[in-house]
Write an enzyme that holds these catalytic residues in place. Structure first.
Site: not given
Ligand code: FAD
Ligand code: NAI
Length: 460
Positions: A41-43, A234, A269-270, A439
């Protein structure tokens, strides 16, 4: 005649793949549909894992170039090999996604390669082949939120996906959105040499975390050279030969101005990804799959978990829901405690949080005590040369039960686990304070903050 299953999981992210494995452990015949060429997945492919690989590499680079002199280690001529750093990121991803393939084989989970579409209760079509199944779990995840007027091309205007794969360090990176992605990826490129400006709509960064932590975080990132335009929106982006020109203006209204960037990272955001879910499964007002108690949708036998339903979009939340729903389908009492899900921003210093923030407690009219302890007063932090930040604990005024824990500082993401366990077990601040902590460790700052709740920190 295609196979039939006890459970088909759609999506192999941390929610889906963990659900599939747990269900297989419980004796079900399981398939997992994934349309991406690799599992995880995304993760694993474009999120948590590649971002942490780059955070680690950029931290090594920055530390070697700037952080060693104080320790009496002189290193001359530190150079960046970005191509190697990016190749390493890809290798780390491959090792992880192959790991999931191995786990599927080990647990006899069938990977149905292709796009899954629910055609009716108990029926999933995968690229033209229909499979029968007793239960379906939707785990289709999320995608980056678009911003009207800012068109993503993944080269000059990128989401996190393009932002992880840049082959050149941008001169000026403008990040739209000061949340998890913006601050983590902003840190990566800042450490590698970019000028970084974060444009945030609200008047603070990481808005869902404790306000005091957020202020301190902004100060520390500013000291690292990041610039912030808070309370700013923006309104458009224009691509030219020499980069991107953004139109920005105060969020509350006022004069517009222009901001030039070599690369723009859109991270506001997502949103839930539910394309093809079908079969009359109900969505809420934000497009997320609507679930009741026990992850059931409005259609019997169809469940949903992870980023595509309500709640924090975090991998460990998705995983825990995956385990819970598999257990529920097996007739057990699967459960997730949403009051004890930690969040970590993997910058340096790290920021970590679990439970309620001070703002949430105030809004609820709760009576609470605060205990704080700075890393500057912790022996190990001094020895490491990492004295920025503090531990902040919030406990019920009457019962001393821990209600929230917030840390900014070295290894905050590791330190938060002790406090997550404390909250999970309903511990008091005194329980944490009386537990013997080795410690010299950073954990002693946690113990001291717990003592500080009762006004009796020993080392401050
Ligand atoms: P996803 O990981 O999004 O997986 C969904 C999968 O479903 C995808 O592979 C997709 O291709 C597949 N899919 C969708 N529709 C279909 C379909 N119809 N048929 C077949 N396959 C399909 N979270 C953390 O806790 N720690 C972090 O450090 C962290 N870092 C992140 C960094 C970034 C840059 C991003 C974008 C996200 C990050 N996240 C992090 C968030 C984390 O990735 C997500 O919360 C997590 O992946 C959600 O898991 P999920 O299984 O719900 O979905
Ligand atoms: P986010 O929700 O963390 O942050 C989005 C930010 O954009 C907020 O501060 C919001 O106020 C701001 N914003 C919203 N609309 C805007 C606009 N029009 N102009 C300027 N600012 C605006 O979302 P982000 O960073 O995109 O990440 C998505 C999600 O992915 C996170 O919420 C988190 O759940 C997950 N993630 C988790 C990580 C981790 O656990 N370390 C790392 C990366 C992602």
């Amino acid at each position: 005649m295609p196979d039939s299953f006890d459970l088909i999981v759609i999506g192999s992210g941390p929610g889906g793949y963990i659900c599939a494995i747990r269900a297989a452990q419980l004796g079900m015949k399981v398939a997992c549909v994934e349309k991406r060429a690799t599992l995880g997945g995304t993760c694993l492919n474009i999120g948590c894992i590649p971002s942490k690989a780059l955070l680690q590499s950029s931290e090594e680079y920055w530390h070697t170039a700037h952080g060693l002199k104080d320790h009496g280690v002189i290193v001359d001529g530190v150079k960046l090999d970005l191509a190697r750093m990016q190749a390493r990121r890809a290798e780390v991803v491959t090792a992880n996604v192959k790991g999931v393939e191995f786990l599927f084989r080990k647990n006899k989970v069938t990977w149905l390669k292709g796009t899954g579409r629910i055609t009716g209760p108990g029926k999933v079509d995968v690229d033209g082949t229909e499979y029968e199944t007793k239960n379906i779990v939707i785990a289709t995840g999320s995608e980056s939120m678009p911003l009207p007027g800012v068109e993503v091309d993944e080269k000059h205007i990128v989401t996190s996906t393009g932002g992880l794969e840049l082959d050149k360090v941008p001169g000026h990176l403008v990040v739209i959105g000061g949340g998890y992605i913006g601050l983590e990826l902003g840190s990566v490129w800042r450490r590698l040499g970019s000028e970084v400006t974060v444009v945030e709509f609200l008047d603070r960064i990481i808005p869902n975390m404790d306000g005091e932590i957020s202020k301190s975080f902004e100060r520390l990132l500013t000291r690292q050279g990041m610039k912030f335009r808070l309370g700013t929106k923006v309104t458009g982006a224009r691509k030219g030969n020499d980069g991107v020109t953004l139109s920005i203006e105060p969020a509350k209204g006022g004069a517009a101005e222009e901001l030039k960037a070599d690369v723009v990272l859109l991270s506001i955001g997502r949103r839930a990804y539910t394309e093809g879910v079908g079969a009359g499964v109900g969505l809420d007002e934000r497009g997320r799959v609507q679930t009741g108690a026990h992850y059931a949708t409005n259609v019997p036998g169809i469940y949903a978990i992870g980023d595509c339903i309500a709640g924090p979009m975090l991998a460990h939340k998705a995983e825990d829901e995956g385990v819970a729903v598999a257990e529920i389908i097996a007739g057990q009492a699967g459960h997730v405690n949403y009051g004890a899900i930690p969040g970590v921003v993997y910058t340096w210093p790290e920021v970590a949080s679990v439970g309620q923030t001070e703002e949430e407690l105030k809004a609820a009219g709760a009576a609470y005590n605060v205990g704080k302890f700075p890393f500057a007063a912790n022996g190990r932090a001094r020895a490491m040369g990492e004295t920025d930040g503090f531990v902040k604990l919030l406990a019920d005024k009457a019962t001393d039960r821990l209600l929230g824990a917030h840390i900014i500082g070295p290894e905050a993401g590791t330190l938060i686990s002790e406090l997550t366990m404390a909250i999970e077990f309903g511990a008091s601040a005194e329980d944490v304070a009386r537990m013997c902590h080795p410690h010299p460790t950073l954990e002693e700052a946690v113990k001291e903050a717990a003592l500080a709740v009762a006004g009796r920190a020993l080392n401050m």
